[in-house]
Design an enzyme around this catalytic site. Structure first.
Site, PDB file in Angstrom:
ATOM      1  N   ARG A 256      76.934 -29.434 -45.419  1.00 19.39           N
ATOM      2  CA  ARG A 256      77.807 -30.302 -45.674  1.00 19.39           C
ATOM      3  C   ARG A 256      78.788 -30.535 -44.427  1.00 19.39           C
ATOM      4  O   ARG A 256      79.234 -31.476 -43.809  1.00 19.39           O
ATOM      5  CB  ARG A 256      78.909 -29.721 -46.606  1.00 19.39           C
ATOM      6  CG  ARG A 256      78.439 -29.551 -48.061  1.00 19.39           C
ATOM      7  CD  ARG A 256      78.181 -30.848 -49.012  1.00 19.39           C
ATOM      8  NE  ARG A 256      77.073 -31.649 -48.433  1.00 19.39           N
ATOM      9  CZ  ARG A 256      75.901 -31.452 -48.420  1.00 19.39           C
ATOM     10  NH1 ARG A 256      75.314 -30.400 -49.156  1.00 19.39           N
ATOM     11  NH2 ARG A 256      74.940 -32.246 -48.089  1.00 19.39           N
TER      12      ARG A 256
ATOM     13  N   ASP B  92      86.458 -32.731 -46.831  1.00 20.35           N
ATOM     14  CA  ASP B  92      86.373 -33.220 -45.540  1.00 20.35           C
ATOM     15  C   ASP B  92      87.574 -33.382 -44.685  1.00 20.35           C
ATOM     16  O   ASP B  92      88.632 -33.446 -45.366  1.00 20.35           O
ATOM     17  CB  ASP B  92      85.410 -34.661 -45.494  1.00 20.35           C
ATOM     18  CG  ASP B  92      86.214 -35.714 -46.176  1.00 20.35           C
ATOM     19  OD1 ASP B  92      87.203 -35.842 -45.547  1.00 20.35           O
ATOM     20  OD2 ASP B  92      85.628 -36.484 -46.852  1.00 20.35           O
TER      21      ASP B  92
ATOM     22  N   HIS C  15      90.767 -28.877 -53.248  1.00 18.80           N
ATOM     23  CA  HIS C  15      89.532 -28.230 -53.385  1.00 18.80           C
ATOM     24  C   HIS C  15      89.313 -27.591 -52.038  1.00 18.80           C
ATOM     25  O   HIS C  15      88.093 -27.105 -52.133  1.00 18.80           O
ATOM     26  CB  HIS C  15      88.496 -29.086 -53.913  1.00 18.80           C
ATOM     27  CG  HIS C  15      88.712 -29.789 -55.218  1.00 18.80           C
ATOM     28  ND1 HIS C  15      88.017 -30.938 -55.959  1.00 18.80           N
ATOM     29  CD2 HIS C  15      89.548 -29.194 -56.387  1.00 18.80           C
ATOM     30  CE1 HIS C  15      88.633 -30.807 -57.221  1.00 18.80           C
ATOM     31  NE2 HIS C  15      89.557 -30.012 -57.206  1.00 18.80           N
TER      32      HIS C  15
HETATM   33  P1  OAD Z   1      82.795 -38.273 -57.759  1.00 12.60           P
HETATM   34  O1  OAD Z   1      81.550 -38.067 -57.064  1.00 12.60           O
HETATM   35  O2  OAD Z   1      82.860 -37.611 -59.300  1.00 12.60           O
HETATM   36  O3  OAD Z   1      83.142 -39.427 -58.133  1.00 12.60           O
HETATM   37  C1  OAD Z   1      83.255 -40.489 -56.824  1.00 12.60           C
HETATM   38  C2  OAD Z   1      84.043 -41.855 -57.406  1.00 12.60           C
HETATM   39  O4  OAD Z   1      83.897 -42.732 -56.272  1.00 12.60           O
HETATM   40  C3  OAD Z   1      83.297 -42.642 -58.472  1.00 12.60           C
HETATM   41  O5  OAD Z   1      84.159 -43.175 -59.391  1.00 12.60           O
HETATM   42  C4  OAD Z   1      82.806 -43.958 -57.670  1.00 12.60           C
HETATM   43  O6  OAD Z   1      82.626 -44.894 -58.622  1.00 12.60           O
HETATM   44  C5  OAD Z   1      83.633 -44.046 -56.608  1.00 12.60           C
HETATM   45  N1  OAD Z   1      83.023 -44.673 -55.294  1.00 12.60           N
HETATM   46  C6  OAD Z   1      81.914 -44.744 -54.987  1.00 12.60           C
HETATM   47  N2  OAD Z   1      81.595 -45.617 -53.815  1.00 12.60           N
HETATM   48  C7  OAD Z   1      83.066 -45.769 -53.389  1.00 12.60           C
HETATM   49  C8  OAD Z   1      83.541 -46.633 -52.275  1.00 12.60           C
HETATM   50  N3  OAD Z   1      82.723 -47.061 -51.376  1.00 12.60           N
HETATM   51  N4  OAD Z   1      84.948 -46.793 -52.455  1.00 12.60           N
HETATM   52  C9  OAD Z   1      85.544 -46.201 -53.445  1.00 12.60           C
HETATM   53  N5  OAD Z   1      84.953 -45.458 -54.373  1.00 12.60           N
HETATM   54  C10 OAD Z   1      83.834 -45.488 -54.598  1.00 12.60           C
HETATM   55  O7  OAD Z   1      83.792 -37.521 -56.880  1.00 12.60           O
HETATM   56  P2  OAD Z   1      85.285 -36.962 -57.217  1.00 12.60           P
HETATM   57  O8  OAD Z   1      85.753 -37.634 -58.091  1.00 12.60           O
HETATM   58  O9  OAD Z   1      86.064 -36.841 -55.809  1.00 12.60           O
HETATM   59  O10 OAD Z   1      84.805 -30.576 -56.363  1.00 12.60           O
HETATM   60  O11 OAD Z   1      84.882 -35.277 -57.552  1.00 12.60           O
HETATM   61  C11 OAD Z   1      85.935 -34.816 -57.876  1.00 12.60           C
HETATM   62  C12 OAD Z   1      85.322 -33.060 -57.429  1.00 12.60           C
HETATM   63  O12 OAD Z   1      84.077 -32.973 -58.161  1.00 12.60           O
HETATM   64  C13 OAD Z   1      84.980 -32.892 -56.239  1.00 12.60           C
HETATM   65  O13 OAD Z   1      86.158 -32.705 -55.264  1.00 12.60           O
HETATM   66  C14 OAD Z   1      84.123 -31.706 -56.031  1.00 12.60           C
HETATM   67  C15 OAD Z   1      83.151 -32.255 -57.166  1.00 12.60           C
HETATM   68  O14 OAD Z   1      82.534 -31.119 -57.793  1.00 12.60           O
HETATM   69  C16 OAD Z   1      84.122 -29.408 -55.784  1.00 12.60           C
HETATM   70  O15 OAD Z   1      83.343 -29.342 -55.273  1.00 12.60           O
HETATM   71  C17 OAD Z   1      85.145 -28.440 -55.978  1.00 12.60           C
END
Ligand code: OAD
Length: 233
Positions: A57, A90, A105
């Site tokens: 990463r 990041d 996180h």
């Molecule tokens: P997810 O991968 O669950 O969700 C990503 C979101 O970003 C989705 O709703 C997509 O639709 C959206 N997306 C994709 N491309 C995009 C773009 N260009 N612009 C805006 N949105 C876009 O990621 P998180 O919700 O951040 O934790 O996940 C939460 C946590 O789960 C992370 O912090 C991580 C993971 O497990 C740990 O590792 C502790």
């Protein structure tokens, strides 16, 4: 005094920088079993694998640059007291120039003591690889400074306090599946406008203004909306 604009960002805000999200098609959790590489149990069972996962990463992050969405939040600091709460590990918000970033996180470019969670070191850019034998400057064995699943989220209380102070609350690029981060919405004061920018938004209360666009386009649109509202008031 400038109005307080609180942002809650997730992996989607960094997608346009080339960083993989977790749950989209082709996302990280499709290629790596999440409980192996990002849980406390996984770390106990196979610490070497977890270190390798975060080494990869870090390599990906070195090649990435902040995108227009990160920069839009910096630009909004001219008119708003912008506070960023991010689930991302990041450092793209900081590299874009955001002045107030709270990581829920953890942070990829830092490591912390296995025995003393309060002891954190920043990694030197020339030595980004860690192993279960990596020691800190104080001699402690170190681990990635990441909040694993099954671990508490120490910064959640500070995040809740920020959300309570928000005059405007904006959620960007998160699937709203991971708690407690996903629950921050419930601490917004009644009447405070809430925006949610995501090309595939999750289900949210009807009062939330959804901008179903990529982060860069969505934040450009939000900036126009907020500036127009500011001119009217
Ligand atoms: P997810 O991968 O669950 O969700 C990503 C979101 O970003 C989705 O709703 C997509 O639709 C959206 N997306 C994709 N491309 C995009 C773009 N260009 N612009 C805006 N949105 C876009 O990621 P998180 O919700 O951040 O934790 O996940 C939460 C946590 O789960 C992370 O912090 C991580 C993971 O497990 C740990 O590792 C502790």
């Amino acid at each position: 005094m400038k109005p307080t604009l609180v942002i809650s960002s997730g992996a989607g805000i960094s997608a346009e920088s080339g960083i993989s999200t977790f749950r989209d098609a082709g996302g990280l959790w499709e290629n790596y079993p999440v409980m192996d590489v990002a849980s406390a149990t996984g770390f106990r069972k196979a610490p070497g694998l977890v270190h390798r996962f975060y080494n990869e990463r870090r390599k990906a992050l070195l090649d990435a640059r902040p995108n227009a969405a990160h920069r839009a939040l910096v630009d909004l600091e001219k008119d708003f007291d912008v506070r960023v709460i991010t689930q991302n590990v990041d450092d793209l918000h900081e590299r874009a120039g955001s002045s107030d970033v709270l990581h829920l996180h953890g942070e990829l470019m830092k490591i912390r003591s296995v025995s003393n969670p309060g002891y954190v070191e920043s990694l030197d850019i020339d030595h980004l690889e860690t192993t279960p034998a990596t020691r800190g400057k104080n001699g402690d064995l170190m681990r990635p400074h990441i909040v694993f699943f099954e671990e508490p989220v120490p910064n959640i209380e500070a995040a809740v306090e920020l959300v309570r102070k928000a005059d405007i609350f904006v959620v960007v690029g998160t699937s709203l599946v991971v708690y407690p981060a996903a629950g921050l919405l419930q601490f917004v004061r009644p009447g405070v406008p809430v925006y949610y920018i995501d090309p595939h938004p999750a289900a949210v209360p009807q009062s939330v203004h959804i901008i179903a666009k990529k982060a860069s386009e969505g934040l450009a649109e939000l900036t126009r909306i907020l500036r127009a509202a500011g001119q009217r008031s």
